[in-house]
Design a protein around this motif. Sequence first.
Motif, PDB file in Angstrom:
ATOM      1  N   ILE A 123     -22.883   5.430  -9.712  1.00  0.00           N
ATOM      2  CA  ILE A 123     -23.744   4.253  -9.603  1.00  0.00           C
ATOM      3  C   ILE A 123     -23.100   3.056 -10.308  1.00  0.00           C
ATOM      4  N   LYS A 124     -23.104   1.933  -9.639  1.00  0.00           N
ATOM      5  CA  LYS A 124     -22.551   0.700 -10.213  1.00  0.00           C
ATOM      6  C   LYS A 124     -23.485   0.188 -11.306  1.00  0.00           C
ATOM      7  N   ILE A 125     -22.923  -0.120 -12.481  1.00  0.00           N
ATOM      8  CA  ILE A 125     -23.729  -0.610 -13.606  1.00  0.00           C
ATOM      9  C   ILE A 125     -23.471  -2.098 -13.814  1.00  0.00           C
ATOM     10  N   LEU A 126     -24.532  -2.874 -13.783  1.00  0.00           N
ATOM     11  CA  LEU A 126     -24.472  -4.309 -14.046  1.00  0.00           C
ATOM     12  C   LEU A 126     -25.097  -4.559 -15.411  1.00  0.00           C
ATOM     13  N   GLU A 127     -24.657  -5.605 -16.093  1.00  0.00           N
ATOM     14  CA  GLU A 127     -25.161  -5.862 -17.444  1.00  0.00           C
ATOM     15  C   GLU A 127     -25.468  -7.337 -17.675  1.00  0.00           C
ATOM     16  N   ALA A 128     -26.471  -7.572 -18.520  1.00  0.00           N
ATOM     17  CA  ALA A 128     -26.792  -8.920 -18.984  1.00  0.00           C
ATOM     18  C   ALA A 128     -27.354  -8.799 -20.387  1.00  0.00           C
ATOM     19  N   ASN A 129     -26.971  -9.722 -21.284  1.00  0.00           N
ATOM     20  CA  ASN A 129     -27.476  -9.650 -22.661  1.00  0.00           C
ATOM     21  C   ASN A 129     -28.560 -10.682 -22.936  1.00  0.00           C
ATOM     22  N   ASN A 130     -29.078 -11.280 -21.848  1.00  0.00           N
ATOM     23  CA  ASN A 130     -30.218 -12.184 -22.011  1.00  0.00           C
ATOM     24  C   ASN A 130     -30.993 -12.245 -20.700  1.00  0.00           C
ATOM     25  N   ALA A 131     -32.218 -12.729 -20.777  1.00  0.00           N
ATOM     26  CA  ALA A 131     -33.101 -12.734 -19.613  1.00  0.00           C
ATOM     27  C   ALA A 131     -32.603 -13.647 -18.505  1.00  0.00           C
ATOM     28  N   ALA A 132     -32.093 -14.820 -18.869  1.00  0.00           N
ATOM     29  CA  ALA A 132     -31.639 -15.780 -17.860  1.00  0.00           C
ATOM     30  C   ALA A 132     -30.533 -15.188 -16.986  1.00  0.00           C
ATOM     31  N   ASP A 133     -29.533 -14.592 -17.631  1.00  0.00           N
ATOM     32  CA  ASP A 133     -28.443 -13.982 -16.870  1.00  0.00           C
ATOM     33  C   ASP A 133     -28.944 -12.771 -16.081  1.00  0.00           C
ATOM     34  N   GLY A 134     -29.854 -12.017 -16.700  1.00  0.00           N
ATOM     35  CA  GLY A 134     -30.391 -10.848 -16.035  1.00  0.00           C
ATOM     36  C   GLY A 134     -31.112 -11.201 -14.749  1.00  0.00           C
ATOM     37  N   LEU A 135     -31.947 -12.234 -14.793  1.00  0.00           N
ATOM     38  CA  LEU A 135     -32.681 -12.657 -13.601  1.00  0.00           C
ATOM     39  C   LEU A 135     -31.733 -13.158 -12.514  1.00  0.00           C
ATOM     40  N   LYS A 136     -30.677 -13.846 -12.937  1.00  0.00           N
ATOM     41  CA  LYS A 136     -29.694 -14.362 -11.974  1.00  0.00           C
ATOM     42  C   LYS A 136     -28.961 -13.200 -11.288  1.00  0.00           C
TER      43      LYS A 136
END
Length: 256
Positions: A28-41
């Motif tokens: 499974i491909k894992i994507l990451e974000a360390n804040n909500a703004a980047d996560g939503l994008k």
Amino acid sequence: MSILIIDDDFESSVKIKEILKQSRHSDIKILEANNAADGLKIAKENRPFIVVTELSLKDFNGIEVGKKILSESNATFIIAISQLKMFELVQQAINNGFSGFYLKPVVKNEFLTTIDRLILSNPIINKQEASFILSDNKSGEFEADMSKPIKTAIEYIHLNYFEVINLKDIAEKVYLSPSHFSRMFKEVTDTNFIEFLTQVRIEKSKYFLKSTAMPIEVIAHNIGFSSATYFATTFKKSQGKTPREYRSLYMKLDSN
């Protein structure tokens, strides 16, 4: 298929990635974000199958992040994680349609149980995932060899045991009449078609009982049994134990 982790806690993100990479879902491909703004994008651009989000993000409330993602995609599941042991958070997550809630640090078996459940309960993912997860042949390819019809039939069974399979259909695939195919199959395998197919399914089920925490009814469905009751009866007749007893035995051995 991908999983997005939204968490500003570096150690927590690393642990979740390790859990996934060391499991049978390592593809499974894992994507990451360390804040909500980047996560939503990232969620909007990639439409991940599962989003794992911290509820106490520094720039936004994790409940609201999950709600926004769910409002934009009905094919995404949300799993909440938090260090806060508060019933109110659990209640909010459930009320907003989240698929799981885990306290940090995430417990491997519990987390993977939820991943299994979400993947195997999704009718769109299910067939593709089954061909990858449930088959010994990872390529999922089937090559018929008409000079060896029984070998071809056996290979087909191992690749498609989780589907509805009957003798007539397989006989047609190898260009034999059902009666002739049945006789040849018994001569080569020393067992009849139904017994052979059942034993293949039982052997597959033993792997999942030992190595996953998937509910028994889910295992039964995904190895081709029409019901959990029929699976349990057949399993006990073959192994001398019920599926639950078999799983408990291996759990005890692992704990020693």
